[in-house]
Write a protein that holds these residues in place. Structure first.
Motif, PDB file in Angstrom:
ATOM      1  N   GLN A 104      -1.816 -11.595  -5.859  1.00 51.97           N
ATOM      2  CA  GLN A 104      -2.414 -11.736  -7.185  1.00 51.97           C
ATOM      3  C   GLN A 104      -2.701 -10.371  -7.814  1.00 51.97           C
ATOM      4  OE1 GLN A 104      -2.673 -14.467  -8.874  1.00 51.97           O
ATOM      5  NE2 GLN A 104      -3.624 -13.504 -10.659  1.00 51.97           N
ATOM      6  N   ILE A 105      -3.147  -9.433  -6.997  1.00 49.38           N
ATOM      7  CA  ILE A 105      -3.468  -8.118  -7.564  1.00 49.38           C
ATOM      8  C   ILE A 105      -2.186  -7.403  -7.984  1.00 49.38           C
ATOM      9  CG2 ILE A 105      -4.578  -5.898  -7.142  1.00 49.38           C
ATOM     10  CD1 ILE A 105      -6.618  -7.242  -5.516  1.00 49.38           C
ATOM     11  N   ARG A 115       1.959  -7.550 -14.549  1.00 50.56           N
ATOM     12  CA  ARG A 115       1.818  -8.176 -15.849  1.00 50.56           C
ATOM     13  C   ARG A 115       1.553  -7.099 -16.908  1.00 50.56           C
ATOM     14  NH1 ARG A 115      -1.973 -12.346 -14.412  1.00 50.56           N
ATOM     15  NH2 ARG A 115      -3.526 -10.776 -14.932  1.00 50.56           N
ATOM     16  N   ASP A 116       0.800  -6.084 -16.494  1.00 51.58           N
ATOM     17  CA  ASP A 116       0.408  -5.037 -17.442  1.00 51.58           C
ATOM     18  C   ASP A 116       1.459  -3.940 -17.577  1.00 51.58           C
ATOM     19  OD1 ASP A 116      -1.852  -6.439 -17.664  1.00 51.58           O
ATOM     20  OD2 ASP A 116      -3.181  -4.956 -16.740  1.00 51.58           O
ATOM     21  N   ASP A 117       2.423  -3.930 -16.661  1.00 55.37           N
ATOM     22  CA  ASP A 117       3.398  -2.823 -16.672  1.00 55.37           C
ATOM     23  C   ASP A 117       4.195  -2.796 -17.965  1.00 55.37           C
ATOM     24  OD1 ASP A 117       2.700  -1.726 -14.338  1.00 55.37           O
ATOM     25  OD2 ASP A 117       4.415  -2.445 -13.171  1.00 55.37           O
ATOM     26  N   LEU A 140      -8.397  -1.987  -1.627  1.00 52.13           N
ATOM     27  CA  LEU A 140      -8.548  -2.574  -2.953  1.00 52.13           C
ATOM     28  C   LEU A 140      -8.595  -1.488  -4.031  1.00 52.13           C
ATOM     29  CD1 LEU A 140      -8.854  -5.112  -4.598  1.00 52.13           C
ATOM     30  CD2 LEU A 140     -11.313  -5.068  -4.186  1.00 52.13           C
ATOM     31  N   PHE A 175      -1.056   4.643  -0.958  1.00 53.54           N
ATOM     32  CA  PHE A 175      -2.256   4.622  -0.111  1.00 53.54           C
ATOM     33  C   PHE A 175      -2.146   5.601   1.051  1.00 53.54           C
ATOM     34  CE2 PHE A 175      -4.758   2.536   3.367  1.00 53.54           C
ATOM     35  CZ  PHE A 175      -5.978   2.405   2.733  1.00 53.54           C
ATOM     36  N   GLN A 181      -7.319   1.436  -3.975  1.00 50.56           N
ATOM     37  CA  GLN A 181      -6.032   2.089  -4.161  1.00 50.56           C
ATOM     38  C   GLN A 181      -5.083   1.222  -4.997  1.00 50.56           C
ATOM     39  OE1 GLN A 181      -5.367   5.132  -3.415  1.00 50.56           O
ATOM     40  NE2 GLN A 181      -3.252   5.044  -4.195  1.00 50.56           N
ATOM     41  N   ILE A 182      -5.125  -0.075  -4.747  1.00 54.38           N
ATOM     42  CA  ILE A 182      -4.214  -0.946  -5.497  1.00 54.38           C
ATOM     43  C   ILE A 182      -4.637  -1.019  -6.964  1.00 54.38           C
ATOM     44  CG2 ILE A 182      -3.225  -3.260  -5.662  1.00 54.38           C
ATOM     45  CD1 ILE A 182      -3.357  -3.502  -2.713  1.00 54.38           C
ATOM     46  N   VAL A 183      -5.942  -1.036  -7.198  1.00 51.17           N
ATOM     47  CA  VAL A 183      -6.426  -1.073  -8.578  1.00 51.17           C
ATOM     48  C   VAL A 183      -6.077   0.244  -9.288  1.00 51.17           C
ATOM     49  CG1 VAL A 183      -8.512  -1.144 -10.019  1.00 51.17           C
ATOM     50  CG2 VAL A 183      -8.239  -2.774  -8.140  1.00 51.17           C
ATOM     51  N   ARG A 205      -3.014   3.404 -13.112  1.00 49.73           N
ATOM     52  CA  ARG A 205      -2.158   4.557 -13.356  1.00 49.73           C
ATOM     53  C   ARG A 205      -1.010   4.159 -14.279  1.00 49.73           C
ATOM     54  NH1 ARG A 205      -1.580   6.401  -7.880  1.00 49.73           N
ATOM     55  NH2 ARG A 205       0.202   5.011  -7.850  1.00 49.73           N
ATOM     56  N   ASP A 206      -0.516   2.919 -14.052  1.00 47.32           N
ATOM     57  CA  ASP A 206       0.645   2.459 -14.811  1.00 47.32           C
ATOM     58  C   ASP A 206       0.277   1.878 -16.170  1.00 47.32           C
ATOM     59  OD1 ASP A 206       2.028   3.221 -12.651  1.00 47.32           O
ATOM     60  OD2 ASP A 206       2.670   1.218 -12.026  1.00 47.32           O
ATOM     61  N   ASP A 207      -1.014   1.615 -16.350  1.00 47.02           N
ATOM     62  CA  ASP A 207      -1.400   0.918 -17.596  1.00 47.02           C
ATOM     63  C   ASP A 207      -1.051   1.742 -18.820  1.00 47.02           C
ATOM     64  OD1 ASP A 207      -2.269  -1.352 -16.527  1.00 47.02           O
ATOM     65  OD2 ASP A 207      -4.411  -0.952 -16.692  1.00 47.02           O
ATOM     66  N   LEU A 244       0.835  -1.206   0.000  1.00 45.68           N
ATOM     67  CA  LEU A 244       0.000   0.000   0.000  1.00 45.68           C
ATOM     68  C   LEU A 244       0.870   1.257   0.000  1.00 45.68           C
ATOM     69  CD1 LEU A 244      -2.828  -1.192   2.419  1.00 45.68           C
ATOM     70  CD2 LEU A 244      -3.088  -0.618  -0.007  1.00 45.68           C
ATOM     71  N   TRP A 250      -1.049  -8.904 -11.186  1.00 45.20           N
ATOM     72  CA  TRP A 250      -1.939  -8.406 -12.256  1.00 45.20           C
ATOM     73  C   TRP A 250      -1.425  -7.048 -12.736  1.00 45.20           C
ATOM     74  CZ3 TRP A 250      -6.947  -5.512 -10.794  1.00 45.20           C
ATOM     75  CH2 TRP A 250      -7.791  -5.349 -11.895  1.00 45.20           C
ATOM     76  N   LYS A 251      -1.106  -6.209 -11.766  1.00 45.95           N
ATOM     77  CA  LYS A 251      -0.543  -4.894 -12.098  1.00 45.95           C
ATOM     78  C   LYS A 251       0.756  -5.046 -12.871  1.00 45.95           C
ATOM     79  CE  LYS A 251       2.361  -1.507  -9.921  1.00 45.95           C
ATOM     80  NZ  LYS A 251       2.297  -0.538 -10.999  1.00 45.95           N
ATOM     81  N   ASP A 276     -11.084 -10.198 -12.292  1.00 52.17           N
ATOM     82  CA  ASP A 276     -10.338  -9.469 -13.324  1.00 52.17           C
ATOM     83  C   ASP A 276      -8.845  -9.814 -13.257  1.00 52.17           C
ATOM     84  OD1 ASP A 276     -12.740  -8.216 -13.831  1.00 52.17           O
ATOM     85  OD2 ASP A 276     -12.219  -6.375 -12.747  1.00 52.17           O
ATOM     86  N   ALA A 277      -8.360 -10.000 -12.043  1.00 57.71           N
ATOM     87  CA  ALA A 277      -6.932 -10.224 -11.846  1.00 57.71           C
ATOM     88  C   ALA A 277      -6.531 -11.674 -12.100  1.00 57.71           C
ATOM     89  CB  ALA A 277      -6.541  -9.816 -10.424  1.00 57.71           C
ATOM     90  N   ARG A 279     -12.863  -7.764  -8.563  1.00 63.63           N
ATOM     91  CA  ARG A 279     -11.506  -7.356  -8.930  1.00 63.63           C
ATOM     92  C   ARG A 279     -10.581  -8.563  -9.046  1.00 63.63           C
ATOM     93  NH1 ARG A 279     -14.063  -3.404  -9.159  1.00 63.63           N
ATOM     94  NH2 ARG A 279     -14.459  -4.466 -11.131  1.00 63.63           N
ATOM     95  N   TRP A 284      -3.579   2.110  -8.624  1.00 61.37           N
ATOM     96  CA  TRP A 284      -2.123   2.035  -8.812  1.00 61.37           C
ATOM     97  C   TRP A 284      -1.811   1.284 -10.103  1.00 61.37           C
ATOM     98  CZ3 TRP A 284       0.957  -2.260  -6.043  1.00 61.37           C
ATOM     99  CH2 TRP A 284       2.343  -2.038  -6.120  1.00 61.37           C
ATOM    100  N   LYS A 285      -2.515   0.163 -10.267  1.00 59.47           N
ATOM    101  CA  LYS A 285      -2.369  -0.620 -11.490  1.00 59.47           C
ATOM    102  C   LYS A 285      -2.755   0.213 -12.712  1.00 59.47           C
ATOM    103  CE  LYS A 285      -5.103  -3.831 -14.099  1.00 59.47           C
ATOM    104  NZ  LYS A 285      -4.126  -4.113 -15.137  1.00 59.47           N
ATOM    105  N   ALA A 340       1.753   1.728  -3.453  1.00 58.19           N
ATOM    106  CA  ALA A 340       0.591   2.151  -4.237  1.00 58.19           C
ATOM    107  C   ALA A 340       0.147   3.568  -3.909  1.00 58.19           C
ATOM    108  CB  ALA A 340      -0.566   1.176  -3.989  1.00 58.19           C
TER     109      ALA A 340
END
Lengths: 232, 232
Positions: A223-224, A230-232, B221, A186, B223-225, B230-232, A181, A227-228, B183-184, B180, B227-228, A184
């Motif tokens: 896992q989350i 993987r997309d980076d 949750l 947080f 915030q982590i999503v 933001r980087d996509d 966090l 997931w992040k 999705d992950a 989520r 974070w993901k 991230a």
């Protein structure tokens, strides 16, 4: 009615009572309707004593309870099933025989029958709707007997697999979340970060987590993050 | 079956309980057989809430008990009706809503329903003859409720900050994580997905979450999503 006798046998046997006496049944004995209704508790009917009078039924008992909806017989103690069965357990442990009389479905026990009893059991029902039938009255009494006689199983909870997580495990989980966090973003704004971290620590430590739960929460976060990434 | 719903209404009203919700009744609603069986307790059926899902039925409750014959769901506390209703009386005195789920006569509750519960009620019957029907199970629970509510120790009402989350809040939280994590790619392999989801539901419902805790878990949750993304 045979059905009521059969249902009473089931109610008794649900809580481990099996000594039934039947006083002058209206439709004779044995009664196929009673047998059909009793199904798995049929043994109680096979072994039931058939007697001609209430007096004969309770001859061996040192103490007799009568169950009534209304307590017509006010000169006797009127107690709940709970109190009665606790008393019964004490008496039986002391070597006394105890009997409980139940009346037929509609009419209930006759005054003569109640007169033979040492005390009265009355179930504390809703005064606006006092409509327990015979089998329900037997059920509640048998239920209290079962508890009073000490055979109620203790609260179960499986030991090892569901063991509470150790302090170290919870600590490690809290750090895992705190670190990710942090990454991230947080804990924002910075001046509130310390308080937010404390709130989180408090939350984890208040939860009754098992070791397995801790692993699930680790898995969710991992896992989350995966997931992040993987997309980076 | 309508008869069982009617008999359950009678059992409730015998001990003063009158708030019934009926989940997706097999034979539709209203049901004349239920009404015939309920007789004097017909008002409970007139006023019963008809809902489509268990989740909807218990949405307002902060604490949910499920009744089962066999305790398949061993990770939750399994308690007697006595212990459960004493606990319920304390919770209700503290301002929490409490619901008790009963399953249909033969099949009992489904695992999904049990998964939504915070704890399990199991009646300690004779292991050789565990044959309580639906109305008998309702009767014993209502009986214990009647007793417990008459003598419930009053507890200080918790300040709202520490109020237990409602079932709907926990349900929403569980769905948020489930969506989520879906999705992950958390629920993998597919044939294990249903079991994993149930494990998660069980985990959330076992935790003594406050409304504030629920918000924290949502925030984690989200915030982590973010974070993901933001980087996509």
């Amino acid at each position: 009615m045979g059905e009521n006798i059969g249902a009473a046998a089931r109610a008794m046997w649900n809580f481990g009572l099996d000594r039934m006496s039947i006083v002058a049944p209206r439709d004779g004995w044995p009664n196929p309707r009673a047998v059909a209704m009793a199904s798995g508790a049929g043994r109680l009917l096979d072994e039931a004593r058939l007697v001609r009078s209430t007096s004969e039924a309770v001859a061996d008992a040192a103490f007799v309870y009568a169950t009534t909806a209304r307590s017509r017989e006010l000169k006797k103690d009127v107690v709940t099933p709970l109190v009665a069965m606790q008393d019964a357990a004490t008496r039986i442990a002391g070597g006394q025989g105890v009997a409980v009389l139940f009346g037929p479905e509609r009419a209930g026990l006759q005054n003569d029958d109640v007169a033979r009893a040492n005390a009265i059991i009355s179930v504390p029902v809703n005064p606006e709707f006092p409509s327990l039938n015979l089998a329900q009255c037997v059920l509640l009494t048998a239920y209290e007997w079962h508890r009073a006689s000490g055979s109620a199983p203790r609260r179960r909870r499986e030991p090892t697999e569901f063991a509470a997580a150790s302090h170290a495990e919870v600590e490690h989980l809290a750090s895992h979340y705190e670190d990710r966090l942090q990454d991230a973003g947080f804990f924002f704004p910075p001046e509130k970060a310390a308080g937010m971290k404390q709130t989180l620590r408090n939350l984890w430590s208040r939860m009754p987590l098992t070791s397995a739960d801790v692993q699930v929460f680790h898995g969710i976060l991992r896992q989350i993050v995966r997931w992040k990434e993987r997309d980076d």
